[in-house]
Motif scaffolding. Structure first.
Motif, PDB file in Angstrom:
ATOM      1  N   LEU A  65       0.833  -1.201   0.000  1.00 59.93           N
ATOM      2  CA  LEU A  65       0.000   0.000   0.000  1.00 59.93           C
ATOM      3  C   LEU A  65       0.870   1.254   0.000  1.00 59.93           C
ATOM      4  O   LEU A  65       0.546   2.244  -0.677  1.00 59.93           O
ATOM      5  CB  LEU A  65      -0.917  -0.012   1.225  1.00 59.93           C
ATOM      6  N   ALA A  66       1.977   1.210   0.732  1.00 59.22           N
ATOM      7  CA  ALA A  66       2.895   2.352   0.754  1.00 59.22           C
ATOM      8  C   ALA A  66       3.490   2.594  -0.630  1.00 59.22           C
ATOM      9  O   ALA A  66       3.655   3.749  -1.055  1.00 59.22           O
ATOM     10  CB  ALA A  66       4.008   2.110   1.773  1.00 59.22           C
ATOM     11  N   ILE A  67       3.799   1.534  -1.342  1.00 60.00           N
ATOM     12  CA  ILE A  67       4.317   1.683  -2.703  1.00 60.00           C
ATOM     13  C   ILE A  67       3.252   2.283  -3.619  1.00 60.00           C
ATOM     14  O   ILE A  67       3.543   3.127  -4.473  1.00 60.00           O
ATOM     15  CB  ILE A  67       4.796   0.325  -3.243  1.00 60.00           C
ATOM     16  N   ALA A  68       2.000   1.852  -3.428  1.00 60.65           N
ATOM     17  CA  ALA A  68       0.910   2.388  -4.248  1.00 60.65           C
ATOM     18  C   ALA A  68       0.739   3.885  -4.027  1.00 60.65           C
ATOM     19  O   ALA A  68       0.497   4.641  -4.974  1.00 60.65           O
ATOM     20  CB  ALA A  68      -0.395   1.659  -3.929  1.00 60.65           C
ATOM     21  N   VAL A  69       0.881   4.321  -2.799  1.00 63.53           N
ATOM     22  CA  VAL A  69       0.683   5.733  -2.482  1.00 63.53           C
ATOM     23  C   VAL A  69       1.847   6.590  -2.966  1.00 63.53           C
ATOM     24  O   VAL A  69       1.664   7.667  -3.530  1.00 63.53           O
ATOM     25  CB  VAL A  69       0.485   5.917  -0.963  1.00 63.53           C
ATOM     26  N   THR A  70       3.062   6.082  -2.767  1.00 64.12           N
ATOM     27  CA  THR A  70       4.253   6.900  -3.044  1.00 64.12           C
ATOM     28  C   THR A  70       4.908   6.611  -4.381  1.00 64.12           C
ATOM     29  O   THR A  70       5.658   7.453  -4.902  1.00 64.12           O
ATOM     30  CB  THR A  70       5.296   6.680  -1.946  1.00 64.12           C
ATOM     31  N   LEU A  71       4.667   5.405  -4.915  1.00 56.92           N
ATOM     32  CA  LEU A  71       5.379   4.918  -6.105  1.00 56.92           C
ATOM     33  C   LEU A  71       6.891   4.917  -5.883  1.00 56.92           C
ATOM     34  O   LEU A  71       7.682   5.091  -6.814  1.00 56.92           O
ATOM     35  CB  LEU A  71       5.027   5.747  -7.347  1.00 56.92           C
ATOM     36  N   LYS A  72       7.276   4.691  -4.621  1.00 53.63           N
ATOM     37  CA  LYS A  72       8.691   4.594  -4.262  1.00 53.63           C
ATOM     38  C   LYS A  72       8.947   3.201  -3.692  1.00 53.63           C
ATOM     39  O   LYS A  72       8.640   2.933  -2.527  1.00 53.63           O
ATOM     40  CB  LYS A  72       9.067   5.665  -3.237  1.00 53.63           C
ATOM     41  N   PRO A  73       9.503   2.311  -4.505  1.00 52.60           N
ATOM     42  CA  PRO A  73       9.691   0.925  -4.054  1.00 52.60           C
ATOM     43  C   PRO A  73      10.558   0.793  -2.811  1.00 52.60           C
ATOM     44  O   PRO A  73      10.368  -0.133  -2.024  1.00 52.60           O
ATOM     45  CB  PRO A  73      10.370   0.257  -5.260  1.00 52.60           C
ATOM     46  N   GLU A  74      11.504   1.730  -2.594  1.00 56.38           N
ATOM     47  CA  GLU A  74      12.403   1.588  -1.461  1.00 56.38           C
ATOM     48  C   GLU A  74      11.659   1.624  -0.124  1.00 56.38           C
ATOM     49  O   GLU A  74      12.060   0.967   0.841  1.00 56.38           O
ATOM     50  CB  GLU A  74      13.483   2.677  -1.480  1.00 56.38           C
ATOM     51  N   ILE A  75      10.548   2.380  -0.072  1.00 55.14           N
ATOM     52  CA  ILE A  75       9.741   2.398   1.154  1.00 55.14           C
ATOM     53  C   ILE A  75       9.130   1.020   1.406  1.00 55.14           C
ATOM     54  O   ILE A  75       9.126   0.510   2.529  1.00 55.14           O
ATOM     55  CB  ILE A  75       8.634   3.468   1.052  1.00 55.14           C
ATOM     56  N   GLY A  76       8.639   0.416   0.353  1.00 54.52           N
ATOM     57  CA  GLY A  76       8.077  -0.923   0.474  1.00 54.52           C
ATOM     58  C   GLY A  76       9.124  -1.950   0.861  1.00 54.52           C
ATOM     59  O   GLY A  76       8.848  -2.868   1.649  1.00 54.52           O
ATOM     60  N   TYR A  77      10.364  -1.804   0.311  1.00 57.23           N
ATOM     61  CA  TYR A  77      11.415  -2.758   0.644  1.00 57.23           C
ATOM     62  C   TYR A  77      11.702  -2.762   2.146  1.00 57.23           C
ATOM     63  O   TYR A  77      11.920  -3.822   2.751  1.00 57.23           O
ATOM     64  CB  TYR A  77      12.694  -2.428  -0.127  1.00 57.23           C
ATOM     65  N   VAL A  78      11.709  -1.578   2.755  1.00 56.98           N
ATOM     66  CA  VAL A  78      11.950  -1.480   4.198  1.00 56.98           C
ATOM     67  C   VAL A  78      10.848  -2.207   4.962  1.00 56.98           C
ATOM     68  O   VAL A  78      11.116  -2.987   5.887  1.00 56.98           O
ATOM     69  CB  VAL A  78      12.031  -0.007   4.637  1.00 56.98           C
ATOM     70  N   LEU A  79       9.598  -1.981   4.573  1.00 55.10           N
ATOM     71  CA  LEU A  79       8.474  -2.614   5.272  1.00 55.10           C
ATOM     72  C   LEU A  79       8.428  -4.117   5.014  1.00 55.10           C
ATOM     73  O   LEU A  79       8.109  -4.895   5.926  1.00 55.10           O
ATOM     74  CB  LEU A  79       7.164  -1.953   4.845  1.00 55.10           C
ATOM     75  N   PHE A  80       8.757  -4.534   3.798  1.00 51.38           N
ATOM     76  CA  PHE A  80       8.843  -5.972   3.518  1.00 51.38           C
ATOM     77  C   PHE A  80       9.919  -6.599   4.406  1.00 51.38           C
ATOM     78  O   PHE A  80       9.732  -7.689   4.955  1.00 51.38           O
ATOM     79  CB  PHE A  80       9.178  -6.223   2.043  1.00 51.38           C
ATOM     80  N   GLY A  81      11.045  -5.904   4.537  1.00 48.78           N
ATOM     81  CA  GLY A  81      12.112  -6.408   5.399  1.00 48.78           C
ATOM     82  C   GLY A  81      11.673  -6.536   6.834  1.00 48.78           C
ATOM     83  O   GLY A  81      11.975  -7.536   7.508  1.00 48.78           O
ATOM     84  N   LEU A  82      10.929  -5.543   7.331  1.00 48.52           N
ATOM     85  CA  LEU A  82      10.413  -5.612   8.694  1.00 48.52           C
ATOM     86  C   LEU A  82       9.455  -6.791   8.852  1.00 48.52           C
ATOM     87  O   LEU A  82       9.394  -7.428   9.914  1.00 48.52           O
ATOM     88  CB  LEU A  82       9.699  -4.306   9.054  1.00 48.52           C
ATOM     89  N   GLY A  83       8.704  -7.080   7.794  1.00 49.48           N
ATOM     90  CA  GLY A  83       7.802  -8.224   7.835  1.00 49.48           C
ATOM     91  C   GLY A  83       8.555  -9.528   7.998  1.00 49.48           C
ATOM     92  O   GLY A  83       8.168 -10.392   8.797  1.00 49.48           O
ATOM     93  N   PHE A  84       9.653  -9.695   7.254  1.00 52.12           N
ATOM     94  CA  PHE A  84      10.463 -10.904   7.388  1.00 52.12           C
ATOM     95  C   PHE A  84      11.085 -10.999   8.779  1.00 52.12           C
ATOM     96  O   PHE A  84      11.137 -12.074   9.389  1.00 52.12           O
ATOM     97  CB  PHE A  84      11.572 -10.925   6.327  1.00 52.12           C
ATOM     98  N   VAL A  85      11.569  -9.865   9.297  1.00 57.06           N
ATOM     99  CA  VAL A  85      12.143  -9.849  10.643  1.00 57.06           C
ATOM    100  C   VAL A  85      11.090 -10.263  11.670  1.00 57.06           C
ATOM    101  O   VAL A  85      11.361 -11.076  12.569  1.00 57.06           O
ATOM    102  CB  VAL A  85      12.705  -8.455  10.981  1.00 57.06           C
ATOM    103  N   ALA A  86       9.887  -9.712  11.546  1.00 58.61           N
ATOM    104  CA  ALA A  86       8.808 -10.060  12.467  1.00 58.61           C
ATOM    105  C   ALA A  86       8.511 -11.554  12.417  1.00 58.61           C
ATOM    106  O   ALA A  86       8.285 -12.199  13.454  1.00 58.61           O
ATOM    107  CB  ALA A  86       7.551  -9.254  12.132  1.00 58.61           C
ATOM    108  N   HIS A  87       8.519 -12.112  11.216  1.00 55.62           N
ATOM    109  CA  HIS A  87       8.237 -13.540  11.065  1.00 55.62           C
ATOM    110  C   HIS A  87       9.280 -14.380  11.794  1.00 55.62           C
ATOM    111  O   HIS A  87       8.935 -15.310  12.542  1.00 55.62           O
ATOM    112  CB  HIS A  87       8.210 -13.902   9.584  1.00 55.62           C
ATOM    113  N   PHE A  88      10.548 -14.062  11.597  1.00 55.04           N
ATOM    114  CA  PHE A  88      11.609 -14.861  12.221  1.00 55.04           C
ATOM    115  C   PHE A  88      11.624 -14.686  13.740  1.00 55.04           C
ATOM    116  O   PHE A  88      11.828 -15.653  14.476  1.00 55.04           O
ATOM    117  CB  PHE A  88      12.963 -14.490  11.626  1.00 55.04           C
ATOM    118  N   VAL A  89      11.418 -13.464  14.210  1.00 53.80           N
ATOM    119  CA  VAL A  89      11.425 -13.216  15.648  1.00 53.80           C
ATOM    120  C   VAL A  89      10.294 -13.975  16.327  1.00 53.80           C
ATOM    121  O   VAL A  89      10.485 -14.644  17.351  1.00 53.80           O
ATOM    122  CB  VAL A  89      11.319 -11.706  15.938  1.00 53.80           C
TER     123      VAL A  89
END
Length: 223
Positions: free
Chosen positions: A189-213
């Motif tokens: 959704l952040a990528i859709a709003v901003t059209l800036k993939p780097e913002i989404g990459y950070v949130l995707f990364g946080l999602g993976f971290v949350a999963h492992f933790v």
């Protein structure tokens, strides 16, 4: 994870993104770099985010009854049959949610990546379904056979097919266990709003971290 990494890696061979391909298919008059093209991209990516939100909701609903420690355990569990919540509509709601998640996230990939993500996830979950069904038939016997006769394997029915077992959902642990999927939805959704993939990459990364933790915490609690 391997399926998703492979799907996005296909952009190295297919340089046309899914969004651009879809724009050429249904709105060829829209030119690249125009405000209309940006609006189209935002709309498609937002639709993908909605699919991931749907997947997160279905998974959370299912985990509220099945429990996070079972869902994220690498071992199979067939000692009990859960037939409450979404399991009254489909025998595999968690695997069902895999498809809208794959399609939603796949809208950020290339054409080949989108097709690969959907098909590979479909094949992967059906392989798991068939393996688990065999184990459940061995351990649950006629009760599971009767459940199979009433509730569809994958595509859900519009009405519950079995009565409620009055199993109380545990929402706290369910949302905690599925945090990563909600992060993925917010990222898109952040990528859709901003059209800036780097913002989404950070949130995707946080999602993976949350999963492992969360997965490691669950494993420690079981010891």
């Amino acid at each position: 994870m391997a399926i998703y990494f492979t799907g996005f890696a296909l952009s190295g061979n297919d340089h046309t993104t899914f969004v651009v391909w879809l724009r050429h298919l249904i709105a060829p008059s829209i030119q690249r770099g125009t405000p209309e093209a940006e609006t189209f991209a935002r709309t498609v990516i937002a639709a993908g985010a909605l699919l991931v939100f749907l997947a997160a909701a279905i998974r959370t609903w299912g985990v509220a009854y099945l429990r996070t420690d079972v869902v994220h355990d690498t071992a199979q569990h067939s000692e009990a049959l859960v037939a409450d919540g979404p399991f009254r509509y489909t025998r595999n709601p968690l695997y069902l949610a895999t498809l809208p998640m794959a399609a939603g996230i796949g809208m950020l990939a290339s054409r080949a990546g989108f097709v690969f993500l959907v098909l590979a996830n479909w094949i992967f979950v059906y392989r798991l379904i068939f393996r688990e069904e065999e184990t459940l038939r061995e351990n649950q016997g006629e009760s599971y056979a009767a459940y199979c006769r009433s509730v569809p394997r994958f595509w859900p029915s519009l009405k519950p097919k079995v009565p409620s077992g009055n199993l109380a959902p545990q929402w706290g642990q369910a949302f905690a266990g599925e945090t990563f999927v909600w992060f993925f939805a917010v990222a898109e959704l952040a990528i859709a709003v901003t059209l800036k993939p780097e913002i989404g990459y950070v949130l995707f990364g946080l999602g993976f971290v949350a999963h492992f933790v969360i997965s490691r915490r669950i494993q420690r609690q079981k010891k």
